[in-house]
Design a protein around this motif. Structure first.
Motif, PDB file in Angstrom:
ATOM      1  N   TYR A 229       0.899  -1.165   0.000  1.00 54.10           N
ATOM      2  CA  TYR A 229       0.000   0.000   0.000  1.00 54.10           C
ATOM      3  C   TYR A 229       0.933   1.210   0.000  1.00 54.10           C
ATOM      4  CZ  TYR A 229      -3.683  -3.157   1.803  1.00 54.10           C
ATOM      5  OH  TYR A 229      -4.586  -4.170   2.004  1.00 54.10           O
TER       6      TYR A 229
ATOM      7  N   ALA B 106       2.826  -4.565   3.046  1.00 53.89           N
ATOM      8  CA  ALA B 106       2.009  -5.317   4.012  1.00 53.89           C
ATOM      9  C   ALA B 106       2.304  -6.812   3.921  1.00 53.89           C
ATOM     10  CB  ALA B 106       0.534  -5.047   3.754  1.00 53.89           C
TER      11      ALA B 106
ATOM     12  N   PRO C 233       0.902 -10.679  15.176  1.00 52.30           N
ATOM     13  CA  PRO C 233       0.385  -9.496  15.855  1.00 52.30           C
ATOM     14  C   PRO C 233      -0.407  -8.600  14.911  1.00 52.30           C
ATOM     15  CG  PRO C 233       2.708  -9.232  15.379  1.00 52.30           C
ATOM     16  CD  PRO C 233       2.346 -10.627  14.975  1.00 52.30           C
ATOM     17  N   ASN C 234      -1.037  -7.575  15.443  1.00 54.89           N
ATOM     18  CA  ASN C 234      -1.738  -6.601  14.613  1.00 54.89           C
ATOM     19  C   ASN C 234      -0.759  -6.010  13.616  1.00 54.89           C
ATOM     20  OD1 ASN C 234      -3.280  -5.669  17.611  1.00 54.89           O
ATOM     21  ND2 ASN C 234      -4.376  -6.558  15.902  1.00 54.89           N
ATOM     22  N   GLY C 235      -1.203  -5.882  12.383  1.00 54.19           N
ATOM     23  CA  GLY C 235      -0.360  -5.242  11.375  1.00 54.19           C
ATOM     24  C   GLY C 235       0.629  -6.174  10.704  1.00 54.19           C
ATOM     25  N   ALA C 236       0.587  -7.467  11.032  1.00 56.60           N
ATOM     26  CA  ALA C 236       1.544  -8.417  10.450  1.00 56.60           C
ATOM     27  C   ALA C 236       1.275  -8.668   8.967  1.00 56.60           C
ATOM     28  CB  ALA C 236       1.501  -9.741  11.204  1.00 56.60           C
ATOM     29  N   GLY C 237       0.045  -8.402   8.531  1.00 55.65           N
ATOM     30  CA  GLY C 237      -0.291  -8.622   7.121  1.00 55.65           C
ATOM     31  C   GLY C 237      -1.283  -9.762   6.913  1.00 55.65           C
ATOM     32  N   LYS C 238      -1.839 -10.293   8.005  1.00 58.49           N
ATOM     33  CA  LYS C 238      -2.750 -11.446   7.909  1.00 58.49           C
ATOM     34  C   LYS C 238      -4.015 -11.089   7.125  1.00 58.49           C
ATOM     35  CE  LYS C 238      -3.300 -11.649  12.383  1.00 58.49           C
ATOM     36  NZ  LYS C 238      -2.598 -10.445  12.839  1.00 58.49           N
ATOM     37  N   THR C 239      -4.647  -9.989   7.510  1.00 58.98           N
ATOM     38  CA  THR C 239      -5.900  -9.599   6.846  1.00 58.98           C
ATOM     39  C   THR C 239      -5.646  -9.302   5.374  1.00 58.98           C
ATOM     40  OG1 THR C 239      -6.747  -8.688   8.899  1.00 58.98           O
ATOM     41  CG2 THR C 239      -7.820  -7.950   6.891  1.00 58.98           C
ATOM     42  N   THR C 240      -4.545  -8.631   5.092  1.00 55.52           N
ATOM     43  CA  THR C 240      -4.224  -8.305   3.702  1.00 55.52           C
ATOM     44  C   THR C 240      -4.094  -9.591   2.880  1.00 55.52           C
ATOM     45  OG1 THR C 240      -3.090  -6.304   4.413  1.00 55.52           O
ATOM     46  CG2 THR C 240      -2.558  -7.120   2.211  1.00 55.52           C
TER      47      THR C 240
ATOM     48  N   GLN D  42     -13.496  -9.476  10.257  1.00 55.45           N
ATOM     49  CA  GLN D  42     -13.504  -8.906  11.608  1.00 55.45           C
ATOM     50  C   GLN D  42     -14.690  -7.987  11.856  1.00 55.45           C
ATOM     51  OE1 GLN D  42      -9.782  -6.878  12.533  1.00 55.45           O
ATOM     52  NE2 GLN D  42      -8.652  -8.598  11.694  1.00 55.45           N
TER      53      GLN D  42
ATOM     54  N   GLU E  94      -9.940 -13.422  12.375  1.00 56.03           N
ATOM     55  CA  GLU E  94     -10.107 -13.117  13.807  1.00 56.03           C
ATOM     56  C   GLU E  94     -11.546 -13.372  14.258  1.00 56.03           C
ATOM     57  OE1 GLU E  94      -7.623 -11.597  15.736  1.00 56.03           O
ATOM     58  OE2 GLU E  94      -6.227 -10.783  14.263  1.00 56.03           O
TER      59      GLU E  94
ATOM     60  N   ARG F  71       0.865   6.442  11.700  1.00 50.70           N
ATOM     61  CA  ARG F  71       0.450   6.462  10.288  1.00 50.70           C
ATOM     62  C   ARG F  71      -0.915   7.116  10.134  1.00 50.70           C
ATOM     63  NH1 ARG F  71       2.834   1.578   9.777  1.00 50.70           N
ATOM     64  NH2 ARG F  71       0.930   0.434  10.263  1.00 50.70           N
TER      65      ARG F  71
END
Ligand SMILES: Nc1ncnc2c1ncn2[C@@H]1O[C@H](COP(=O)(O)OP(=O)(O)OP(=O)(O)O)[C@@H](O)[C@H]1O
Length: 326
Positions: free
Chosen positions: A16, A21, A40-47, A86, A163, A320
Motif C-alpha cells: 500500500y 504489508a 500481531p496486529n499489522g503483520a499482514g494477515k488480513t491483507t 472482523q 479473527e 500512520r
C-alpha cells in the motif's frame, strides 16, 4: 476433494504505497486442513486473506483457492469460499433467518435449497431457536456465530475466518471454537483462520507465524513447540541464591529468578524433576514444569513476544493514521 491444495500461494506481495504489508509469501494448505495465520496486529494477515478472497489485488505473485486463480478466476473462487471478516456485517434490524435468506438470495441460491440450508446452518451454529429474533437482541457471541453460519450457507469448500473471536470474552471465544470444531466434524471443509491469540492457534492442524509481512515459520503447533525445545522448570526453595549456585555447579544449568521462582530451561522437564529433588540438596517447596508455548515459539522466531510487537505495531499504526489525517 482429494489430491489438490485448497490454497496454493507463491511469492505473494502486497504494497500500500510505501507500506509493504505482505512481502512475498509461499503457502500450501491441504484440503480439509484447519490452517492458522498467527501474528500481531499489522503483520499482514488480513491483507493476505483479502487477496485470497479476491477482495484485494496482489502487487506480485500468484495464488489459487479451491483450484482457481484469485486474480483471473474471481467468480469461480467466490462461489467456492465463505468469508467471515472482523467487522460485523449482519444486519441488526433483521432476524437471524432474514439475514441468512438475504445472503442466500444475493448468492442466487434456489429457494428450496436455501430453505434447507438455512435450517441446517442455524442448527449447526446453535441458533435454531433464535431464528425469528432480531439480531440487535443477540449477544456478541451469537452475532459471531450467525456470521459464521452465513459464511457457510452456500456450502463453501474453503471458509476464511479473520479473527473470528476478536473482542469476545474468553468463555464465548471458547464456545466459538467448539462450533468450529463441530463444523469440521460435520462437513468436508478447509478452514483458514487468522488470530493473534496464541491459545487459539492450538486448535489448528498447522499454523504459519506471520510477522511484519513475512511468514517466519510454518508447521504443526506441536512440531513448532518441539523445535523450540526446552521445558521451563521453576522451583521455590528455602534459599534461592544457593539453588541458583547449585544448579550451575551440579547440573551445569544457568538459572534466573522469574516471577519469584528460580527458573531453568531443560529438555524433558518432567524427567529432570526427580533428579532435581535427589541432587539439589535443598528443601524444594514448590515445583512447576511448563512445556514451551506458542508464545515461546513466537519469541524464538521473532526475538520478541507477541505483546511487544503489538505495542510497537499499535504505536506505528497510530502515527500512520495521524500522518494520513494531516
Ligand atoms: N488499505 C490500506 N491502506 C494502507 N495501508 C494498509 C491498508 N490495509 C492495511 N494496511 C497496512 O498493511 C499492514 C498489514 O495490515 P493487515 O491489516 O494486513 O495486518 P493484520 O496482521 O491483519 O493485522 P490485524 O490483526 O490488526 O488485522 C499494516 O501496516 C497496515 O497498516
Amino acid at each position: 476433494m482429494t489430491g489438490r491444495h485448497a490454497v496454493h500461494v507463491r511469492g505473494l506481495e502486497k504494497a500500500y504505497g510505501d507500506v509493504r504489508a505482505v512481502k512475498g509469501i509461499d503457502l500450501d494448505v491441504a484440503e480439509g486442513e484447519m490452517f492458522g495465520f498467527l501474528g500481531p496486529n499489522g503483520a499482514g494477515k488480513t491483507t493476505a486473506i483479502k487477496i485470497l478472497c479476491t477482495i484485494a489485488d496482489a502487487t506480485a505473485g500468484s495464488a489459487t483457492v479451491a483450484g482457481h486463480d484469485v486474480q483471473t478466476q474471481r467468480a469461480d473462487v467466490r462461489r467456492r469460499i465463505g468469508v467471515v471478516f472482523q467487522e460485523p456485517t449482519v444486519d441488526t434490524y433483521l432476524t437471524a433467518e432474514q439475514n441468512l435468506r438475504f445472503h442466500g438470495e444475493l448468492y442466487g441460491m434456489p429457494r428450496r435449497l436455501l430453505a434447507e440450508r438455512i435450517d441446517e446452518v442455524l442448527e449447526m451454529v446453535g441458533l435454531a431457536d433464535r431464528r425469528h429474533t432480531e439480531v440487535l437482541k443477540f449477544s456478541g457471541g451469537m452475532k459471531r456465530r450467525l456470521e459464521i453460519g452465513r459464511g457457510l450457507l452456500h456450502a463453501p469448500e474453503v471458509l476464511f475466518l479473520d479473527e473470528p473471536t476478536i473482542g469476545l470474552d474468553p468463555q464465548t471465544r471458547a464456545s466459538i471454537w467448539t462450533y468450529i470444531a463441530e463444523l469440521r466434524r460435520r462437513q468436508d471443509i478447509t478452514i483458514f483462520v487468522t488470530t493473534h491469540y496464541m491459545d487459539e492457534a492450538e486448535h489448528c492442524d498447522r499454523i504459519a507465524i506471520m510477522n511484519d509481512g513475512e511468514i517466519v515459520v510454518a508447521d504443526t503447533p506441536e512440531a513448532l513447540k518441539n523445535r523450540v525445545g526446552a521445558d521451563r522448570v521453576s522451583i521455590r526453595t528455602s534459599d534461592d541464591a544457593v539453588a541458583i549456585e547449585r544448579l550451575r555447579e551440579r547440573f551445569g544449568l544457568d538459572a534466573a529468578v522469574h516471577d519469584g521462582m528460580v527458573t531453568v530451561k531443560v529438555p524433558g522437564g518432567a524427567q529432570f524433576v526427580p533428579r532435581l529433588f535427589a541432587e539439589l540438596g535443598l528443601a524444594i517447596e514448590t515445583v512447576t514444569v511448563t512445556r514451551p508455548s506458542l508464545d515461546d515459539v513466537f519469541m524464538a522466531y521473532t526475538g520478541r513476544t507477541i505483546a511487544d510487537t503489538e505495542q510497537a505495531g499499535g504505536a506505528s499504526a497510530m502515527l500512520r493514521a495521524m500522518a494520513a489525517r494531516r
